[in-house]
Motif scaffolding. Structure first.
Motif: not given
Ligand code: OFO
Length: 169
Positions: A16-21, A23-25, A45-47, A49-54, A93-98, A126-131
């Motif tokens: 999911e985190e790789l997909f987030s990256s 998607l943002y890319l 930058m968001q992409a 960051e999602e790689n770091l999450h992954a 998407h961020e709500k889905h990740i939350t 992190e999800q509170v901040e992202e949303e």
């Protein structure tokens, strides 16, 4: 050691985190195409960051004796009807990740897996901040309406984001 079920779900989250990256890319490419370079920079930058999450999930699975199993990454959307629509998608998407993170926390508690629950705490915050960050950007779009100078200013503001891990707009 984590349970088989937890290992499977953490691997799913890694995907999911790789997909987030991804998607943002894809959103970055869309904004580059529209010559909205600040929004493209923000998404780039968001992409990252999602790689770091992954990688946090990748490293955690290994650290607790699990096995990382990489799966195919879903194809992201390629185009949006407006810049605002892209950021609205980002928020959805961020709500889905939350929801996914909350599910993982529930699973950790149900299995009395305190180590994984503690690991996931970082993601809860992190999800509170992202949303919050993406909600503010969507709100800015609403204020701007159809005003091109507002879009120009927002693009310039979003160009300030310059380091992965910095979620400020
Ligand atoms: Fe956007 O927080 Fe990870 O997926």
């Amino acid at each position: 050691m984590i349970s088989q079920k937890m290992e499977t779900e953490l691997n799913k989250q890694l995907n999911e985190e790789l997909f987030s990256s991804y998607l943002y890319l894809s959103m970055c490419a869309y904004f580059e195409d529209k010559n909205l370079e600040g929004m493209a920079q923000w998404m780039r930058m968001q992409a990252e960051e999602e790689n770091l999450h992954a990688m946090k999930f990748f490293d955690y699975i290994i650290r607790v004796g699990g096995r990382v199993k990489l799966e195919a990454i879903k194809k992201p959307k390629f185009s949006w009807k407006s810049p605002k629509a892209a950021f609205e998608d980002a928020l959805a998407h961020e709500k889905h990740i939350t929801g996914r993170i909350n599910f993982l926390v529930d699973l950790a508690y149900s299995e009395k897996d305190h180590a994984t629950a503690t690991f996931l705490n970082w993601f809860v915050d992190e999800q509170v901040e992202e949303e919050d960050t993406v909600t503010k950007i969507v709100e800015s779009f609403k204020l701007i309406g159809n005003d091109p100078s507002g879009l120009f200013l927002l693009d310039r503001e979003l160009s300030q984001r310059n380091a992965a891990g910095d979620t400020q707009n």
